[in-house]
Motif scaffolding. Structure first.
Motif, mmCIF file in Angstrom:
data_model
loop_
_atom_site.group_PDB
_atom_site.id
_atom_site.type_symbol
_atom_site.label_atom_id
_atom_site.label_comp_id
_atom_site.label_asym_id
_atom_site.label_seq_id
_atom_site.Cartn_x
_atom_site.Cartn_y
_atom_site.Cartn_z
ATOM 1 N N GLY A 363 0.976 -1.301 0.051
ATOM 2 C CA GLY A 363 0.152 -0.013 0.039
ATOM 3 C C GLY A 363 0.749 1.138 0.027
ATOM 4 N N THR A 364 0.330 2.240 0.357
ATOM 5 C CA THR A 364 0.981 3.637 0.182
ATOM 6 C C THR A 364 1.929 3.551 1.493
ATOM 7 O OG1 THR A 364 -0.760 4.510 1.114
ATOM 8 C CG2 THR A 364 -0.580 4.975 -1.211
ATOM 9 N N SER A 365 3.086 4.644 1.179
ATOM 10 C CA SER A 365 3.880 4.778 2.386
ATOM 11 C C SER A 365 3.551 6.109 2.858
ATOM 12 C CB SER A 365 5.306 5.160 1.770
ATOM 13 O OG SER A 365 5.913 3.829 1.270
ATOM 14 N N ILE A 366 3.932 6.617 4.018
ATOM 15 C CA ILE A 366 3.410 7.597 4.972
ATOM 16 C C ILE A 366 4.456 8.665 5.381
ATOM 17 C CG2 ILE A 366 3.405 6.234 6.863
ATOM 18 C CD1 ILE A 366 0.780 7.813 7.570
ATOM 19 N N GLU A 367 4.348 10.073 5.319
ATOM 20 C CA GLU A 367 5.078 10.818 6.205
ATOM 21 C C GLU A 367 4.073 11.411 7.175
ATOM 22 O OE1 GLU A 367 8.239 11.840 5.951
ATOM 23 O OE2 GLU A 367 8.622 10.286 4.138
ATOM 24 N N ARG A 368 4.537 11.488 8.426
ATOM 25 C CA ARG A 368 3.455 12.071 9.502
ATOM 26 C C ARG A 368 3.848 12.700 10.355
ATOM 27 N NH1 ARG A 368 5.548 7.187 10.584
ATOM 28 N NH2 ARG A 368 4.146 6.064 9.807
#
Length: 956
Positions: A363-368
């Protein structure tokens, strides 16, 4: 005076020399003084102007200089004991350790039954990176390390090897993309990728290295490949230096507009989606009138607890924007206003993107950024440089997860904004914007039911505006069935819903429809909005019928709602999704069974039974760490078969499942795609033991259940060899069938790729085994990449490396019906389409019948409704392929299905008119004239409510 002049000249000369020295020093600072390089918290290697990241397996993933992509990947080339060369798939995740100036990683894994020890290190040495890899195996040797340069950055440029200048080819057109070797096995110590300071990354090796440079363009990859030889066939060592330039060749845009088109929700949910935990069907959301810091309307989430029967410990909420396109490494600020009803909520601002690592099914990667939501409105902001995502596309949102019993809460969200650089103030993107809401679940209607529509138009400008609004409705064949135009005068900041206020529409045709709204200013289109909806005739099963042939591989999102949608048109079988039965989840430790997980699955079986449906159980797939035969340092332990002394434990797991479910489960499938290292890293012999243990324990507890083996990939040499080797070693004679995934080559048309060859191949193979010759064949996955029609062309999606091209919704609908008929003609017993739900707004399978967040249905859903109604429980007598391109499928029970690979006029001998239906089930009659029916046939299948014989057709 002379003395004064002399002194002044001396000073001037001194100042000039000082200036010259300073200027040269500054120039050297710009180019020759070492850059500061550091390792970030996320284990990226960065300088002020450069960004390099690693894949999760330690390979070089990318190198960007400012926003220019220079390196786009890397891999190893290995050779076996017979000198055969291949690229090896490293584990997707390995152990990585980070220090102030180095990254080290190592892993152990098995490849073709041989254990491999992989190690790597990246060390910062001034302005260079010292990169080393080791690859140790008794059966394989490392021949080359491959660095993949991005061709778009180097076409027509020049590179240098030890002072010798050579040229990259120029790309004149797509047809000129050819496999080319530019230089082969040439000794070198220095390679410079370009003569331009913006792209002149350098690779330095010892005197004993050789380099090959190739241009490679296939459906799997497109790059300039640098093949660095490994002399000792065990290791590779080289230094990498970033490009010289400190000036961005592509300066940032000065545009300060909001990059999100609908950040204030004044026109509804346009370009936004909301999703909850897969089994949370109680929570709701809507846009509501309420005073906010930026407007008069907000997105309001009513987040409720998951039904206790599902034993969910945690639940989650995701608010997600549609993807927007921004160049990678652009510094942006994402901001919004948010509040809760009465509680403090720990949440996170997120930026999601599809990674370019090509990890299967990822799935998608994330910056948080973590925030706290309070009962008072507060504006939060998140500034970052964007990582590289597929197509430079990013989705922005708000997410939180909490304990199920504590999650009951309302959240108010508004004023979302994305701007280049550091501004967090809200502003609207457009002067004028239009949106709409269809108050009907899934935008799905029964034929004859009325569609009501609520529209919103907002004037965001400071001036009064005179506009023209238009609406069009298109039927399944893109014929306009309704249009309307209305003029408006809007004052500054005004929102109106007077357009189409009393509008309703009653569909006359089955299938997918489109709503198109447009607003014009001075006859120029300034905004538009498109919405999908459609009409069906429900066909739910009145009782459970095990003989049904139609199934779906489910996704996890909106599971209960999607299950009801599947039932509504007659699907009986499901696979995967929220109903999973991995060993790792069932038995996390040797002496502990996860009772909550069992109860959860029993509740999901209840849901199926209420809809006269049934799930199949996929056994194994994820082995718990305590039982795995994986090498000690492997992080992919769940992909390995049980250790030799743990097969009894595996049998106990299967027995526990069959005892828990009793006779409520009608089929068990052993594993998923074991012939690929994505899901299995064991041998065919070990898999034979898994078959034996599974079969014995299923039969002892539920002798009526079907036992289906493998779930093989697309049937090819790999599938064939793995299946035959496993079946040769198995002691079990209790398999009822073989399952496989007959995806068409490159995910193109099943007709163009002759998918029937896979059916003929596997049936031929099975005849060579000792198995029962009446073995059933189950296609437990097949499908196509078909984004919904309103998707942006840059929208990222999972497994993008697999498809040669995307197809339209309508093409997917056509392919599905063709595939069903061809499968039934070749004796397949069960057909499971992959995948039913497209997913969430920010993480998508393009295959889905159900659009993002289950907001609407796509064209294949409507085609499947008619295919099930017309073909389930019928016996296909034969499929005939005429030389003209006509395909004739005849069924025993008053049904013939026709299509052709080009437009044809077909004559059929018939004393009576033919009752027909199109792809979506719309009826039409073709009359006979003098005993002849003239019928126009194209690629879209046509159903004829009569069994026709071949001698009734007059060849065109």
């Amino acid at each position: 005076m002379k003395t004064l002049i002399h002194t002044t000249t001396h000073k001037a000369r001194f100042l000039f020399l000082a200036f010259f020295f300073t200027f040269n020093l500054l120039s050297q600072t710009q180019s020759s003084i070492p850059k500061e390089i550091w390792i970030s918290k996320q284990s990226h290697i960065e300088s002020k102007n450069d960004f390099m990241s690693l894949k999760a397996n330690g390979h070089l993933k990318e190198l960007m200089h400012f926003s220019e992509l220079l390196i786009k990947g890397s891999s190893f080339l290995i050779i076996d004991q017979n000198g055969k060369s291949e690229q090896v798939r490293l584990p997707d995740k390995i152990k990585l350790e980070k220090n102030d100036n180095s990254l080290t990683f190592q892993s152990q894994f098995k490849h073709k039954e041989s254990e491999i020890n992989f190690q790597g290190k990246i060390l910062i040495e001034g302005d260079k990176l010292q990169i080393s890899y080791k690859f140790l195996s008794p059966k394989f040797k490392m021949s080359h390390f491959i660095i993949q340069l991005n061709p778009e950055s180097f076409f027509g440029d020049s590179f240098r090897i030890d002072g010798r200048t050579l040229n990259y080819p120029a790309l004149e057109s797509e047809s000129k993309k050819l496999w080319q070797t530019l230089i082969t096995e040439t000794p070198f110590t220095n390679f410079t990728a370009s003569l331009s300071k913006h792209k002149n990354l350098r690779i330095t090796t010892g005197n004993d290295s050789k380099i090959t440079v190739k241009y490679i363009s296939t459906r799997w990859q497109n790059n300039f490949s640098l093949l660095l030889s490994c002399k000792d066939q065990k290791s590779i060592n080289f230094k990498l230096q970033f490009p010289e330039s400190t000036i961005n060749p592509k300066p940032l845009s000065n545009n300060q507009a909001n990059l999100l088109s609908n950040g204030s929700f004044e026109v509804g949910m346009k370009d936004w989606g909301v999703s909850f935990s897969s089994l949370n069907d109680r929570s709701t959301y809507s846009t509501q009138i309420t005073k906010t810091p930026t407007g008069q309307r907000a997105l309001v989430i009513d987040h409720k607890t998951v039904n206790p029967k599902y034993k969910q410990n945690y639940t989650q909420l995701k608010i997600q924007s549609e993807f927007i396109q921004i160049p990678a490494r652009t510094p942006i600020t994402y901001s919004f206003d948010v509040k809760s009803a009465d509680k403090i909520i720990n949440a996170k601002m997120v930026v999601r993107y599809q990674s370019v690592e090509n990890i299967a099914n990822a799935g998608t990667s994330i910056e948080r950024k973590y925030i706290r939501i309070s009962p008072l409105w507060k504006r939060h902001s998140f500034s970052l440089r964007l990582p590289r995502g597929m197509n430079n596309a990013y989705s922005f949102g708000l997410e939180y997860q909490g304990k199920n019993e504590n999650c009951k809460q309302k959240v108010f969200f508004d004023g979302a904004c994305v701007k280049i650089d550091h501004s967090a103030d809200y502003s609207a993107q457009k002067e004028l914007i239009i949106g709409a809401h269809i108050p009907q679940t899934n935008n799905l209607f029964e034929l004859g039911q009325e569609l009501h529509l609520k529209t919103y138009i907002k004037n965001n400008s400071k001036n009064n505006q005179i506009i023209k609004a238009k609406v069009k409705i298109l039927d399944p064949h893109d014929k306009i069935t309704h249009s309307q135009v209305q003029n408006f005068k809007l004052s500054s900041g005004q929102v109106t819903n007077d357009f189409l206020k009393d509008f309703y529409y009653r569909g006359q045709k089955l299938g997918p429809h489109k709503l198109v709204l447009e607003i014009y200013k001075n006859n120029e289109l300034v905004d538009s909005y498109k919405k999908a909806f459609g009409f069906i005739q429900s066909n739910p099963k009145s009782s459970f019928k095990r003989a049904s042939k139609f199934g779906l591989h489910m996704g996890g999102n909106n599971y209960q709602r999607s299950l009801k949608l599947a039932s509504k048109i007659g699907f009986t079988w499901t696979r995967g999704g929220a109903f999973h039965n991995s060993w790792k989840a069932y038995q996390p430790s040797q002496n502990h069974w996860n009772k909550n997980f069992m109860d959860r699955n029993l509740a999901i079986i209840d849901d199926h039974e209420q809809l006269n449906m049934t799930p199949i159980v996929i056994l194994g797939v994820k082995t718990p760490k305590w039982a795995s035969s994986a090498p000690l340092l492997s992080k992919e332990y769940s992909l390995y078969p049980p250790a030799d002394d743990k097969y009894t434990d595996f049998g106990n797991y299967v027995k526990k499942i069959t005892q828990t479910y009793g006779k409520r489960i009608h089929a068990y499938e052993i594993w998923n795609e074991p012939n690929t290292s994505v899901f299995y890293r064991g041998s065919p012999g070990e898999f034979a033991k898994i078959i034996d243990s599974s079969s014995a324990n299923i039969t002892s507890e539920n002798p009526d259940a079907k036992i289906i083996g493998f779930g093989l990939t697309h049937y090819d040499t790999s599938s064939s060899e793995f299946m035959l080797k496993s079946l040769k070693r198995t002691q079990s004679k209790k398999l009822n069938g073989i399952s496989f995934h007959p995806y068409s080559d490159d995910r193109l048309s099943p007709e163009e790729t002759n998918v029937q060859k896979q059916f003929e191949w596997i049936k031929k193979d099975l005849k060579t085994t000792k198995l029962n010759q009446n073995m059933e064949l189950w296609a437990t996955e097949f499908g196509w990449f078909a984004p919904h029609e309103n998707s942006q062309k840059f929208t990222p999606y999972k497994n993008a490396q697999v498809a040669k091209k995307l197809v339209s919704e309508h093409e997917c609908a056509r392919f599905y019906v063709q595939m069903v008929n061809t499968s039934l003609a070749h004796g397949l017993d069960k057909l499971f389409y992959f995948i039913f739900q497209e997913g969430t707004m920010s993480s998508r399978w393009f295959h889905g019948f159900v659009g993002p967040n289950a907001e609407f249905l796509k064209a294949p859903y409507y085609a499947a409704a008619i295919a099930i109604k017309n073909l389930d429980f019928k016996t296909c007598l034969k499929q005939h392929r005429a030389t003209s391109g006509l395909v004739i499928n005849t069924y025993k029970e008053n049904m013939t299905v026709l299509w052709a690979n080009k437009d044809l006029k077909v004559q059929i001998k018939s004393a009576l008119a033919l009752q027909c239906e199109d792809l979506y089930g719309n009826p039409f009659v073709v009359n006979q004239v003098n005993g002849i029916v003239d019928l126009s046939i194209g690629k879209d299948p046509i159903y004829i409510k009569k069994t026709l014989s071949l001698n009734q057709f007059i060849e065109p």
